[in-house]
Design a protein around this motif. Structure first.
Motif, PDB file in Angstrom:
ATOM      1  N   ARG A 176       0.838  -1.206   0.000  1.00 30.01           N
ATOM      2  CA  ARG A 176       0.000   0.000   0.000  1.00 30.01           C
ATOM      3  C   ARG A 176       0.877   1.261   0.000  1.00 30.01           C
ATOM      4  O   ARG A 176       0.598   2.228  -0.726  1.00 30.01           O
ATOM      5  CB  ARG A 176      -0.925  -0.016   1.208  1.00 30.01           C
ATOM      6  CG  ARG A 176      -1.852   1.204   1.271  1.00 30.01           C
ATOM      7  CD  ARG A 176      -2.859   1.101   2.399  1.00 30.01           C
ATOM      8  NE  ARG A 176      -3.873   0.089   2.127  1.00 30.01           N
ATOM      9  CZ  ARG A 176      -4.022  -1.033   2.821  1.00 30.01           C
ATOM     10  NH1 ARG A 176      -3.211  -1.307   3.825  1.00 30.01           N
ATOM     11  NH2 ARG A 176      -4.976  -1.891   2.512  1.00 30.01           N
ATOM     12  N   SER A 177       1.931   1.274   0.802  1.00 32.39           N
ATOM     13  CA  SER A 177       2.819   2.438   0.838  1.00 32.39           C
ATOM     14  C   SER A 177       3.472   2.654  -0.524  1.00 32.39           C
ATOM     15  O   SER A 177       3.597   3.791  -1.000  1.00 32.39           O
ATOM     16  CB  SER A 177       3.897   2.243   1.911  1.00 32.39           C
ATOM     17  OG  SER A 177       3.323   2.199   3.201  1.00 32.39           O
ATOM     18  N   ALA A 178       3.881   1.560  -1.158  1.00 29.06           N
ATOM     19  CA  ALA A 178       4.468   1.673  -2.493  1.00 29.06           C
ATOM     20  C   ALA A 178       3.442   2.188  -3.497  1.00 29.06           C
ATOM     21  O   ALA A 178       3.774   2.984  -4.393  1.00 29.06           O
ATOM     22  CB  ALA A 178       5.011   0.317  -2.936  1.00 29.06           C
ATOM     23  N   ALA A 179       2.198   1.749  -3.364  1.00 29.05           N
ATOM     24  CA  ALA A 179       1.141   2.216  -4.259  1.00 29.05           C
ATOM     25  C   ALA A 179       0.946   3.722  -4.130  1.00 29.05           C
ATOM     26  O   ALA A 179       0.790   4.423  -5.149  1.00 29.05           O
ATOM     27  CB  ALA A 179      -0.161   1.480  -3.950  1.00 29.05           C
ATOM     28  N   TYR A 180       0.960   4.230  -2.910  1.00 22.75           N
ATOM     29  CA  TYR A 180       0.830   5.678  -2.709  1.00 22.75           C
ATOM     30  C   TYR A 180       1.999   6.416  -3.371  1.00 22.75           C
ATOM     31  O   TYR A 180       1.819   7.465  -4.016  1.00 22.75           O
ATOM     32  CB  TYR A 180       0.792   6.010  -1.220  1.00 22.75           C
ATOM     33  CG  TYR A 180      -0.456   5.562  -0.504  1.00 22.75           C
ATOM     34  CD1 TYR A 180      -1.685   5.493  -1.150  1.00 22.75           C
ATOM     35  CD2 TYR A 180      -0.402   5.204   0.844  1.00 22.75           C
ATOM     36  CE1 TYR A 180      -2.829   5.077  -0.480  1.00 22.75           C
ATOM     37  CE2 TYR A 180      -1.545   4.792   1.522  1.00 22.75           C
ATOM     38  CZ  TYR A 180      -2.749   4.730   0.865  1.00 22.75           C
ATOM     39  OH  TYR A 180      -3.875   4.315   1.527  1.00 22.75           O
TER      40      TYR A 180
END
Length: 249
Positions: free
Chosen positions: A12-16
């Motif tokens: 999720r952090s990478a997606a952001y």
């Protein structure tokens, strides 16, 4: 499920981070093998790899851009396989079909995985033998692969292999309702949530492309088999997959 929670949080952090770079715009470079790479690939991989190594220092991490740069890591009984941006061609072309894949293999087979679809705000995750889930703007819910409907199979195929002459002979004799061409590991996720049925892959893929999405699909009741009928093996030298078929229940 602390390891799945870790994979999900980092995906999720990478997606952001990828979405922030996509909004700002970035150049597309070329790796030694001719495949594209962007700042989004590099930033997302650094974020995921650093997080995994900090939280699970005893579990090896194999990540696409590190391997491309010559960093080869031996897999043990457990190993993380990371594709920080699966579908870089789609990302570079302004399409929405790209994913973040964080998978954990155990004894040469996928065990758990998190797959984010950043541009669509979707997160798929699963643990084989436990279950699979999808999270989006409507909430978090369990998902399951479906049996083929009476109307026929929804077949997913790679956008970049639309002219593959192997597809028509493979589908001959099957009751096909439609063929949809899309990129990235999103194809596995659509089968896992029960809106598609079959994804034959004739072209090359790497283990980090498939470990996380295979875990999600198998956890949802689907399967991934080579054309020899055997499950894919992971942690092999070179990390290359044979052709395979992903399918629903």
């Amino acid at each position: 499920m602390p390891l799945l929670d870790l994979a999900t949080r980092l995906a999720r952090s990478a997606a952001y981070a990828i979405e922030a770079i996509r909004a700002a715009g970035c150049a597309v470079d070329e790796k030694r093998d001719g495949s594209p790479v962007t700042e989004a690939d590099r930033v997302a991989e650094a974020l995921i790899v650093e997080g995994l190594r900090a939280a699970t220092p005893d579990i090896p991490v194999v990540a696409e851009e590190e391997v491309a740069a010559g960093r080869l890591t031996e897999c043990g009984a457990l190993a993380w396989l990371v594709d920080p941006l699966d579908g870089t061609r789609e990302f570079a072309a302004g399409r929405l079909e790209f994913t973040v894949n964080v998978g954990l293999i155990r004894n040469g087979r996928p065990w758990l995985g998190a797959v984010a679809i950043p541009a669509k705000g979707e997160m798929f995750r699963g643990i084989i033998g436990v279950g699979a889930w999808k999270q989006d703007a409507t909430g978090d819910r369990a998902i399951a692969a479906r049996r083929p409907p009476p109307a026929g199979l929804t077949v997913l195929a790679s956008r970049h292999y639309q002219g593959d002459p192997k597809l028509a002979p493979f589908l001959e004799g099957r009751h096909v309702a439609e063929i949809i061409y899309i990129g990235s590991a999103e194809k596995f996720c659509r089968i896992a949530e029960g809106v598609a049925d079959l994804y034959p892959r004739f072209g090359p893929t790497m283990e980090w492309d498939t470990a996380a999405p295979e875990a999600v699909l198998v956890a949802a009741g689907g399967r991934v088999l080579g054309f020899d009928g055997m499950p894919l093996a992971y942690g092999r030298a070179g990390y290359k997959n044979p052709p395979f078929v992903a399918s629903g229940a």
